[in-house]
Design an enzyme around this catalytic site. Sequence first.
Site, PDB file in Angstrom:
ATOM      1  N   LYS A  22       3.669  22.525 -30.842  1.00 50.91           N
ATOM      2  CA  LYS A  22       2.648  21.077 -30.370  1.00 50.91           C
ATOM      3  C   LYS A  22       3.043  21.068 -28.879  1.00 50.91           C
ATOM      4  O   LYS A  22       2.302  20.923 -27.998  1.00 50.91           O
ATOM      5  CB  LYS A  22       3.329  19.876 -31.206  1.00 50.91           C
ATOM      6  CG  LYS A  22       2.657  19.887 -32.521  1.00 50.91           C
ATOM      7  CD  LYS A  22       2.958  18.370 -33.152  1.00 50.91           C
ATOM      8  CE  LYS A  22       2.703  18.124 -34.474  1.00 50.91           C
ATOM      9  NZ  LYS A  22       2.929  16.904 -34.865  1.00 50.91           N
ATOM     10  N   ASP A  78       0.609  13.153 -34.620  1.00 55.31           N
ATOM     11  CA  ASP A  78       0.629  13.372 -35.915  1.00 55.31           C
ATOM     12  C   ASP A  78      -0.710  13.975 -36.291  1.00 55.31           C
ATOM     13  O   ASP A  78      -1.732  13.485 -36.065  1.00 55.31           O
ATOM     14  CB  ASP A  78       0.837  11.953 -36.976  1.00 55.31           C
ATOM     15  CG  ASP A  78       1.395  12.341 -37.995  1.00 55.31           C
ATOM     16  OD1 ASP A  78       2.680  12.971 -38.314  1.00 55.31           O
ATOM     17  OD2 ASP A  78       0.666  12.433 -39.171  1.00 55.31           O
ATOM     18  N   HIS A 187      -8.286  20.052 -32.555  1.00 61.93           N
ATOM     19  CA  HIS A 187      -7.968  18.733 -32.754  1.00 61.93           C
ATOM     20  C   HIS A 187      -7.290  18.171 -31.813  1.00 61.93           C
ATOM     21  O   HIS A 187      -7.474  16.837 -31.188  1.00 61.93           O
ATOM     22  CB  HIS A 187      -7.570  18.491 -34.135  1.00 61.93           C
ATOM     23  CG  HIS A 187      -6.398  19.248 -34.518  1.00 61.93           C
ATOM     24  ND1 HIS A 187      -6.376  20.737 -34.356  1.00 61.93           N
ATOM     25  CD2 HIS A 187      -5.204  19.056 -35.032  1.00 61.93           C
ATOM     26  CE1 HIS A 187      -5.159  21.262 -34.410  1.00 61.93           C
ATOM     27  NE2 HIS A 187      -4.536  20.296 -34.989  1.00 61.93           N
ATOM     28  N   ARG A 188      -6.148  18.845 -31.178  1.00 55.84           N
ATOM     29  CA  ARG A 188      -5.170  18.385 -30.502  1.00 55.84           C
ATOM     30  C   ARG A 188      -5.753  18.380 -28.871  1.00 55.84           C
ATOM     31  O   ARG A 188      -5.466  17.429 -28.168  1.00 55.84           O
ATOM     32  CB  ARG A 188      -4.005  19.219 -30.354  1.00 55.84           C
ATOM     33  CG  ARG A 188      -2.544  18.824 -29.501  1.00 55.84           C
ATOM     34  CD  ARG A 188      -1.420  19.651 -30.174  1.00 55.84           C
ATOM     35  NE  ARG A 188      -1.100  19.290 -31.282  1.00 55.84           N
ATOM     36  CZ  ARG A 188      -1.235  20.125 -32.452  1.00 55.84           C
ATOM     37  NH1 ARG A 188      -1.584  21.276 -32.412  1.00 55.84           N
ATOM     38  NH2 ARG A 188      -0.965  19.458 -33.687  1.00 55.84           N
TER      39      ARG A 188
HETATM   40  P1  ITT Z   1       6.853  16.302 -35.552  1.00 54.47           P
HETATM   41  O1  ITT Z   1       6.548  15.563 -36.843  1.00 54.47           O
HETATM   42  O2  ITT Z   1       8.116  16.563 -35.085  1.00 54.47           O
HETATM   43  O3  ITT Z   1       5.724  16.065 -34.507  1.00 54.47           O
HETATM   44  P2  ITT Z   1       5.643  18.376 -37.440  1.00 54.47           P
HETATM   45  O4  ITT Z   1       5.048  19.780 -37.438  1.00 54.47           O
HETATM   46  O5  ITT Z   1       6.283  17.803 -38.582  1.00 54.47           O
HETATM   47  O6  ITT Z   1       6.290  17.972 -36.215  1.00 54.47           O
HETATM   48  P3  ITT Z   1       3.386  16.609 -38.270  1.00 54.47           P
HETATM   49  O7  ITT Z   1       4.217  15.791 -39.389  1.00 54.47           O
HETATM   50  O8  ITT Z   1       2.389  15.938 -37.679  1.00 54.47           O
HETATM   51  O9  ITT Z   1       4.299  17.433 -37.300  1.00 54.47           O
HETATM   52  O10 ITT Z   1       2.488  17.533 -39.219  1.00 54.47           O
HETATM   53  C1  ITT Z   1       1.802  18.711 -38.697  1.00 54.47           C
HETATM   54  C2  ITT Z   1       1.575  19.905 -39.683  1.00 54.47           C
HETATM   55  O11 ITT Z   1       0.067  19.923 -39.727  1.00 54.47           O
HETATM   56  C3  ITT Z   1       2.178  21.143 -39.086  1.00 54.47           C
HETATM   57  O12 ITT Z   1       3.497  21.386 -39.335  1.00 54.47           O
HETATM   58  C4  ITT Z   1       1.059  22.068 -39.574  1.00 54.47           C
HETATM   59  O13 ITT Z   1       1.423  22.620 -40.904  1.00 54.47           O
HETATM   60  C5  ITT Z   1      -0.284  21.292 -39.432  1.00 54.47           C
HETATM   61  N1  ITT Z   1      -0.912  21.434 -38.227  1.00 54.47           N
HETATM   62  C6  ITT Z   1      -0.952  20.563 -37.416  1.00 54.47           C
HETATM   63  N2  ITT Z   1      -1.627  20.900 -36.274  1.00 54.47           N
HETATM   64  C7  ITT Z   1      -1.776  22.241 -36.506  1.00 54.47           C
HETATM   65  C8  ITT Z   1      -2.460  23.404 -35.626  1.00 54.47           C
HETATM   66  O14 ITT Z   1      -2.888  23.086 -34.470  1.00 54.47           O
HETATM   67  N3  ITT Z   1      -2.608  24.390 -36.338  1.00 54.47           N
HETATM   68  C9  ITT Z   1      -1.939  24.680 -37.507  1.00 54.47           C
HETATM   69  N4  ITT Z   1      -1.700  23.818 -38.316  1.00 54.47           N
HETATM   70  C10 ITT Z   1      -1.301  22.560 -37.572  1.00 54.47           C
END
Ligand code: ITT
Length: 206
Positions: A22, A78, A187-188
């Site tokens: 991210k 998130d 989305h990001r």
């Molecule tokens: P932080 O909470 O520390 O930010 P995290 O990876 O646990 O890290 P989230 O709780 O927001 O973050 O979960 C995001 C999940 O959603 C991520 O681990 C992927 O499985 C999925 N995801 C989110 N954005 C994505 C993307 O751009 N490409 C692929 N999968 C994505």
Amino acid sequence: MSDIVQTAPRPKIIIATRNFHKTAEIRAMIGAAADVFDVLAFPELPEIEETGRTFLENARLKAIGISREIDGWVLADDSGLEVDVLDGAPGVISSSYGGIEGDHARNCFYLIEKMQGHSQRSARFCCTMVLAKNGEEVAHFFGTVEGHLLDHMSGQGGFGYDPLFVPEGYSESFAELGDEVKNQLSHRARALAQVVIYLRSIGLLK
Ligand code: ITT
């Protein structure tokens, strides 16, 4: 007399994430406009438990929790995948869907299994970003990208469910399309574009 040009220091933004993918995407999208760090650079910061039921609740927990501990601008992301035929799953539990937090390959295999036999394969990535300062939310922003799921993983780029997700208007997965394309339409990217507009409107970013 020498000409000394004084340039303003670049603003610093802390991303409240331990997911370096991210951070890398956000850093690439913000470019040289700001110095972008994440909490991996501050091991003393607490882990924030994500107990919310929505992306917004969890993004708030992360942004506010970290900004209570650190000076300056904090941005939390998130995000996750919503699959229509699975009633929006994996949603807020996207990062632990397969049973082990952050095990992206396992999550993908679990989703492939869940999708077996389904011809309706529409899905979307969702991102909620919360900007916080001094322990308080300043603003929040949303971004989504629609697409469909493959029945197998394809491509090496990106992270998470990228090898399974084909964005609308394309025929390859995010993992095949690569960072440059992903960072234009994800989305990001869509949430972050609004963050940047906001930070420019208050004069923090040029
Ligand atoms: P932080 O909470 O520390 O930010 P995290 O990876 O646990 O890290 P989230 O709780 O927001 O973050 O979960 C995001 C999940 O959603 C991520 O681990 C992927 O499985 C999925 N995801 C989110 N954005 C994505 C993307 O751009 N490409 C692929 N999968 C994505």
